[in-house]
Design a protein around this motif. Sequence first.
Motif, mmCIF file in Angstrom:
data_model
loop_
_atom_site.group_PDB
_atom_site.id
_atom_site.type_symbol
_atom_site.label_atom_id
_atom_site.label_comp_id
_atom_site.label_asym_id
_atom_site.label_seq_id
_atom_site.Cartn_x
_atom_site.Cartn_y
_atom_site.Cartn_z
ATOM 1 N N PHE A 47 0.839 -1.203 0.000
ATOM 2 C CA PHE A 47 0.000 0.000 0.000
ATOM 3 C C PHE A 47 0.868 1.245 0.000
ATOM 4 C CE2 PHE A 47 -1.969 3.405 2.488
ATOM 5 C CZ PHE A 47 -3.143 3.614 1.776
ATOM 6 N N TRP A 48 1.936 1.238 0.795
ATOM 7 C CA TRP A 48 2.826 2.395 0.869
ATOM 8 C C TRP A 48 3.490 2.648 -0.485
ATOM 9 C CZ3 TRP A 48 7.881 3.786 0.191
ATOM 10 C CH2 TRP A 48 8.293 4.994 0.781
ATOM 11 N N VAL A 49 3.947 1.593 -1.154
ATOM 12 C CA VAL A 49 4.591 1.737 -2.460
ATOM 13 C C VAL A 49 3.600 2.302 -3.487
ATOM 14 C CG1 VAL A 49 5.623 0.485 -4.389
ATOM 15 C CG2 VAL A 49 6.309 -0.061 -2.044
ATOM 16 N N VAL A 50 2.392 1.751 -3.503
ATOM 17 C CA VAL A 50 1.379 2.240 -4.443
ATOM 18 C C VAL A 50 1.073 3.707 -4.184
ATOM 19 C CG1 VAL A 50 -1.045 2.026 -5.122
ATOM 20 C CG2 VAL A 50 0.367 -0.023 -4.853
ATOM 21 N N LEU A 51 1.019 4.095 -2.914
ATOM 22 C CA LEU A 51 0.757 5.489 -2.573
ATOM 23 C C LEU A 51 1.826 6.412 -3.149
ATOM 24 C CD1 LEU A 51 -0.850 7.632 -0.997
ATOM 25 C CD2 LEU A 51 0.556 7.092 1.004
ATOM 26 N N GLN A 52 3.089 5.987 -3.097
ATOM 27 C CA GLN A 52 4.162 6.824 -3.647
ATOM 28 C C GLN A 52 3.990 7.008 -5.151
ATOM 29 O OE1 GLN A 52 5.915 7.974 -0.935
ATOM 30 N NE2 GLN A 52 4.497 6.493 -0.018
ATOM 31 N N VAL A 53 3.643 5.933 -5.842
ATOM 32 C CA VAL A 53 3.454 6.011 -7.289
ATOM 33 C C VAL A 53 2.278 6.921 -7.627
ATOM 34 C CG1 VAL A 53 2.933 4.689 -9.374
ATOM 35 C CG2 VAL A 53 4.481 3.730 -7.638
ATOM 36 N N VAL A 54 1.194 6.784 -6.880
ATOM 37 C CA VAL A 54 0.019 7.623 -7.112
ATOM 38 C C VAL A 54 0.352 9.089 -6.886
ATOM 39 C CG1 VAL A 54 -2.281 8.207 -6.240
ATOM 40 C CG2 VAL A 54 -1.661 5.816 -6.616
ATOM 41 N N MET A 55 1.089 9.377 -5.832
ATOM 42 C CA MET A 55 1.420 10.772 -5.533
ATOM 43 C C MET A 55 2.336 11.364 -6.602
ATOM 44 S SD MET A 55 -0.405 11.438 -2.985
ATOM 45 C CE MET A 55 0.185 13.101 -2.713
ATOM 46 N N VAL A 56 3.270 10.572 -7.106
ATOM 47 C CA VAL A 56 4.131 11.053 -8.186
ATOM 48 C C VAL A 56 3.306 11.371 -9.421
ATOM 49 C CG1 VAL A 56 5.827 10.269 -9.884
ATOM 50 C CG2 VAL A 56 6.317 10.049 -7.458
ATOM 51 N N ALA A 57 2.366 10.469 -9.738
ATOM 52 C CA ALA A 57 1.552 10.652 -10.935
ATOM 53 C C ALA A 57 0.590 11.834 -10.811
ATOM 54 C CB ALA A 57 0.776 9.372 -11.230
ATOM 55 N N SER A 58 0.130 12.103 -9.602
ATOM 56 C CA SER A 58 -0.919 13.113 -9.430
ATOM 57 C C SER A 58 -0.399 14.496 -9.074
ATOM 58 C CB SER A 58 -1.914 12.661 -8.342
ATOM 59 O OG SER A 58 -1.258 12.500 -7.093
ATOM 60 N N THR A 59 0.760 14.573 -8.417
ATOM 61 C CA THR A 59 1.249 15.872 -7.953
ATOM 62 C C THR A 59 2.442 16.389 -8.736
ATOM 63 O OG1 THR A 59 2.743 14.900 -6.296
ATOM 64 C CG2 THR A 59 0.473 15.349 -5.615
ATOM 65 N N GLY A 60 3.112 15.532 -9.489
ATOM 66 C CA GLY A 60 4.276 15.981 -10.235
ATOM 67 C C GLY A 60 5.465 16.220 -9.325
ATOM 68 N N SER A 61 6.258 17.211 -9.632
ATOM 69 C CA SER A 61 7.525 17.432 -8.917
ATOM 70 C C SER A 61 7.579 18.770 -8.189
ATOM 71 C CB SER A 61 8.696 17.363 -9.911
ATOM 72 O OG SER A 61 8.538 18.332 -10.927
ATOM 73 N N ASP A 62 6.448 19.444 -8.024
ATOM 74 C CA ASP A 62 6.474 20.771 -7.418
ATOM 75 C C ASP A 62 5.932 20.799 -5.995
ATOM 76 O OD1 ASP A 62 7.513 21.895 -9.732
ATOM 77 O OD2 ASP A 62 5.519 22.133 -10.622
ATOM 78 N N GLU A 63 5.710 19.636 -5.394
ATOM 79 C CA GLU A 63 5.142 19.581 -4.065
ATOM 80 C C GLU A 63 6.233 19.672 -2.996
ATOM 81 O OE1 GLU A 63 1.727 19.368 -3.358
ATOM 82 O OE2 GLU A 63 1.659 19.878 -5.479
ATOM 83 N N GLU A 64 5.819 19.903 -1.775
ATOM 84 C CA GLU A 64 6.771 20.009 -0.664
ATOM 85 C C GLU A 64 7.442 18.673 -0.387
ATOM 86 O OE1 GLU A 64 6.789 21.249 4.075
ATOM 87 O OE2 GLU A 64 5.028 21.644 2.832
ATOM 88 N N VAL A 65 6.707 17.567 -0.541
ATOM 89 C CA VAL A 65 7.265 16.236 -0.329
ATOM 90 C C VAL A 65 7.979 15.781 -1.590
ATOM 91 C CG1 VAL A 65 6.749 13.833 0.228
ATOM 92 C CG2 VAL A 65 5.443 15.675 1.313
ATOM 93 N N ALA A 66 9.206 15.277 -1.435
ATOM 94 C CA ALA A 66 10.012 14.852 -2.586
ATOM 95 C C ALA A 66 9.626 13.422 -2.965
ATOM 96 C CB ALA A 66 11.498 14.956 -2.257
ATOM 97 N N TRP A 67 8.485 13.272 -3.646
ATOM 98 C CA TRP A 67 7.985 11.932 -3.974
ATOM 99 C C TRP A 67 8.941 11.170 -4.880
ATOM 100 C CZ3 TRP A 67 4.323 10.699 -0.776
ATOM 101 C CH2 TRP A 67 3.445 11.676 -0.307
ATOM 102 N N TRP A 68 9.603 11.869 -5.790
ATOM 103 C CA TRP A 68 10.529 11.183 -6.689
ATOM 104 C C TRP A 68 11.744 10.628 -5.938
ATOM 105 C CZ3 TRP A 68 10.026 9.015 -11.175
ATOM 106 C CH2 TRP A 68 9.021 9.443 -12.046
ATOM 107 N N ALA A 69 12.112 11.257 -4.852
ATOM 108 C CA ALA A 69 13.190 10.696 -4.027
ATOM 109 C C ALA A 69 12.768 9.364 -3.431
ATOM 110 C CB ALA A 69 13.571 11.679 -2.919
#
Length: 239
Positions: free
Chosen positions: A181-203
């Motif tokens: 679930f945690w891994v899927v959440l990271q992928v979803v957040m990357v797909a939905s928020t891009g790279s301009d959010e406060e959390v570094a999802w791509w990291a």
Amino acid sequence: MFVPISDDNRLRHLPYQYVTVGLIAVNVLVYVFFTSGIFVDGLEPVAYSFGVIPAVFNDFRELPSQYAVVPEGMTLVTYQFVHGGFLHLVSNMLFLWVFGDNVEDAMGHWRFLAFYLLCGAGAGLAHDLVQPRSVAPLVGASGAVSGVIAAYLMLHPKVKVWVLVLWRLPLRLPASWVLGFWVVLQVVMVASTGSDEEVAWWAHIGGLVTGAVLVLFMRRRGVPLFDRGLVTATQPNRR
């Protein structure tokens, strides 16, 4: 949201997870003495001195001399020990405490330390690749911990983990559910928020990929993947 609190997974090769505990101790000490505001109000200078700043790392910008404490390449390691807030620290250290010991057990002390730092470096490079001109410092152990999560998921998906659901309801679930679930959440957040959010999802994604690759080569000889050979309790035959 699942908050892990413990797992049913004893150590098989090591008497104690010294590196995991040592990493947690270093992160806590750095936070308390340098960024918490208890002793010095130093979050900004520490973040700019030891965090990964993509624009500086890629030579688009120059770091002011007062912040140029370590070579830029070294910040791929130092940023992993700087946290911007108490919850940021606690969440990372909780995941490391629950899952790090068994990954350390599967690799040995020194290989696990190298694995952890390499996962963090891979996470930092992924963030740098996606936001090459960003001037915001990347800090925190999330990338390295993401690598630990990937390794644990590949080593012990069938192990049961105690979690708090929504911080209140205790449940005992397979690691594959919790970490999947945690891994899927990271992928979803990357797909939905891009790279301009406060959390570094791509990291996080970079740490996950690095950990999944490295565990194939850095685990002890004979340590299986995906809990192959795990003996689970079954009901006795009835006659």
